[in-house]
Design an enzyme around this catalytic site. Structure first.
Site, PDB file in Angstrom:
ATOM      1  N   LYS A  80       0.857  -1.185   0.000  1.00 40.27           N
ATOM      2  CA  LYS A  80       0.000   0.000   0.000  1.00 40.27           C
ATOM      3  C   LYS A  80       0.895   1.238   0.000  1.00 40.27           C
ATOM      4  O   LYS A  80       1.934   1.277   0.655  1.00 40.27           O
ATOM      5  CB  LYS A  80      -0.864  -0.052   1.260  1.00 40.27           C
ATOM      6  CG  LYS A  80      -1.866   1.067   1.459  1.00 40.27           C
ATOM      7  CD  LYS A  80      -2.644   0.790   2.743  1.00 40.27           C
ATOM      8  CE  LYS A  80      -3.767   1.792   2.978  1.00 40.27           C
ATOM      9  NZ  LYS A  80      -4.565   1.433   4.179  1.00 40.27           N
ATOM     10  N   SER A 155      -9.314   0.911   3.054  1.00 42.85           N
ATOM     11  CA  SER A 155      -8.532   1.822   2.236  1.00 42.85           C
ATOM     12  C   SER A 155      -7.399   1.152   1.468  1.00 42.85           C
ATOM     13  O   SER A 155      -6.774   1.763   0.617  1.00 42.85           O
ATOM     14  CB  SER A 155      -7.944   2.929   3.123  1.00 42.85           C
ATOM     15  OG  SER A 155      -7.075   2.393   4.097  1.00 42.85           O
ATOM     16  N   SER A 179      -9.487  -1.635   6.995  1.00 49.34           N
ATOM     17  CA  SER A 179      -8.868  -1.317   5.708  1.00 49.34           C
ATOM     18  C   SER A 179      -8.052  -2.433   5.089  1.00 49.34           C
ATOM     19  O   SER A 179      -7.698  -2.350   3.913  1.00 49.34           O
ATOM     20  CB  SER A 179      -7.986  -0.067   5.855  1.00 49.34           C
ATOM     21  OG  SER A 179      -8.786   1.077   6.059  1.00 49.34           O
TER      22      SER A 179
END
Length: 464
Positions: A80, A155, A179
């Protein structure tokens, strides 16, 4: 073995070690997959093919010389885009950091590269990890590989999509309200949110440091164990890091789950989509067939989890961004991020303190429950991935309202939670999660691995 880009770490590592598979050829296959599919999926913010191939050639030379580092040596991955990567830009999904290039690696990235991993790039995310949809007006929305008209979840949505579609062998996400687990459920992959303090947060500009956990996302439970073996452990550079020695995660894989007591809190089994309901209950019966014992439990305290999460995450994130929020630069945030941060500034000290009290009450409720059961199980989220709408702010809010009541209990209590796929409903994956006692990641991996091995259909591949 299926196409190489869909192979797991546990399948690839023996071939690399035996010099039957070249890390260069593997990396080239992943880069070709990115080039083919990512114009549609938009899972990457930054792709670094030259850097990746250089690392792959180095890994291959080391392995050919007999200097094999372990099962991650020569394995391509992408984190990420919130993890600092030395010499590679780290945007956190924001326009503010479009050109930011760190001069050091996050501890997690350093540990993975020391293990011989190959960095292919950085994955898309909600701006500053605010949201559960991966709708991003700065870098484009991530699309779900199972149906590109649907969201990937967030996310860590780029991570879910890339791992699911074979654009990365594994990824590392962060989770402060779901997330890691929301995109894992929506995209049909495995995701582990470890115990708070188990994995270092150094080099990750997280907004809610009292909630967040950093953890792996992969295509199998064994892969989660391999990555956790590398990234877990105390880090003196991180003041949230716990001095608890990492478990031997491998030792749990393949163990029988006969006699393991699994609680089913009524809180999690309300208002489920029909497909989610049926697949989760089928998984419960499958686990029961493997010897697990189930017991319904009542945990009414969990009804406070969403309020506690909001009243904690909101002001902590707003404090992190306060200086920008007081200037015209705040208009550079995408609308949902800005509105969320401004709402966080309205939280009072009394509300924040009540939220911390609620977190303690919920943690104690879990501890009482764990006197009667070993873990608890639940749907990861009550829905499958929704279609994109023309109203991104409303959709972000809707997904957050529907999903985080199921994922936030693990975050507000600091407990570990593992999401794994249990079926397909109307063409979209369904996820189930297991929550355990502090530092019981090994037990969660044991259960997920047993299910994975017993149910052959749960290795899901969306796009050929």
């Amino acid at each position: 073995m299926e196409p190489i880009y869909y192979a797991t770490i546990s399948e690839l590592a023996p071939l690399i070690r035996a010099k039957q598979l070249s890390p260069v050829k593997l990396t080239e296959a992943i880069l070709a997959r990115i080039e083919k599919l990512d114009p549609t999926l938009n899972s990457y913010i930054t792709v670094i093919p030259e850097h990746a191939l250089q690392q792959a050639r180095q890994a291959e030379a080391e392995i050919m010389a007999g200097k094999y580092r372990g099962p991650l040596h020569g394995i391509p991955f992408a984190p990420k885009d919130i993890y600092y990567t030395k010499g590679v830009r780290t945007t956190s999904g924001s326009a503010f950091l479009r050109h930011f290039v760190p001069n050091y690696n996050a501890t997690v990235i350093k540990r993975l590269e020391d293990a011989g991993c190959i960095l292919t790039g950085k994955l898309n995310m909600n701006e500053f990890a605010v949201g559960e949809t991966n709708i991003n007006t700065h870098y484009g929305n991530v699309r779900n590989p199972w149906n590109t008209d649907c969201i990937s979840g967030g996310s860590s949505g780029g991570s879910g999509a890339a791992v699911s579609a074979g654009l990365s062998v594994f990824s590392i996400g962060t989770d402060s309200a779901g997330s890691i687990r929301v995109p894992s459920a929506f995209c049909g992959v495995y995701g582990l949110k470890p115990t708070y303090g188990r994995v270092s947060l150094y080099g990750i500009p997280v907004l809610t440091k009292s909630l967040v956990g950093a953890g792996p996302m992969a295509r199998g439970a064994e892969d989660l164990a391999i990555v956790m073996h590398t990234i877990a452990g105390f880090d003196p550079k991180d003041n949230t890091s716990e001095r608890v020695p990492p478990d031997n995660y491998y030792s749990y894989l393949g163990k029988s789950i006969t006699g393991i007591r699994i609680g089913l809190p009524d809180y999690f089994f309300k208002d489920l989509d029909q497909g989610v309901h049926s697949h989760v209950w089928r998984a419960i019966r499958d686990l029961e067939g493997l010897g697990a014992q189930f017991k319904e439990v009542s945990m009414p305290e969990l009804s406070m989890s969403l309020v506690a999460e909001v009243a904690t995450e909101g002001p902590e994130a707003a404090a992190y961004h306060h200086e920008i929020l007081t200037t015209p630069k705040k208009e550079l945030y995408q609308d949902y991020t800005r509105i969320t941060l401004e709402a966080g500034e309205l939280t009072t000290g009394m509300q924040y303190e009540k939220a911390q009290k609620a977190r303690r009450v919920m943690r104690n409720a879990f501890y009482r429950t764990f006197e009667d059961v070993d873990v608890v199980a639940a749907p990861t989220v009550p829905i499958t991935a929704p279609h994109f709408t023309s109203h991104p702010i409303e959709q972000n809010l809707d997904v957050w309202m529907r999903c985080t009541p199921y994922t936030s209990p693990a975050d507000v209590t600091g407990l570990p939670s593992l999401s794994f796929p249990v079926g397909i409903s109307n063409g979209l994956p369904v996820g189930m999660q297991i929550l355990g006692k502090p530092f019981s990641e090994g037990r969660l991996l044991q259960i997920a691995y047993a299910y994975q091995k017993a149910v052959s259909s749960n290795k899901l591949m969306p796009i050929q």
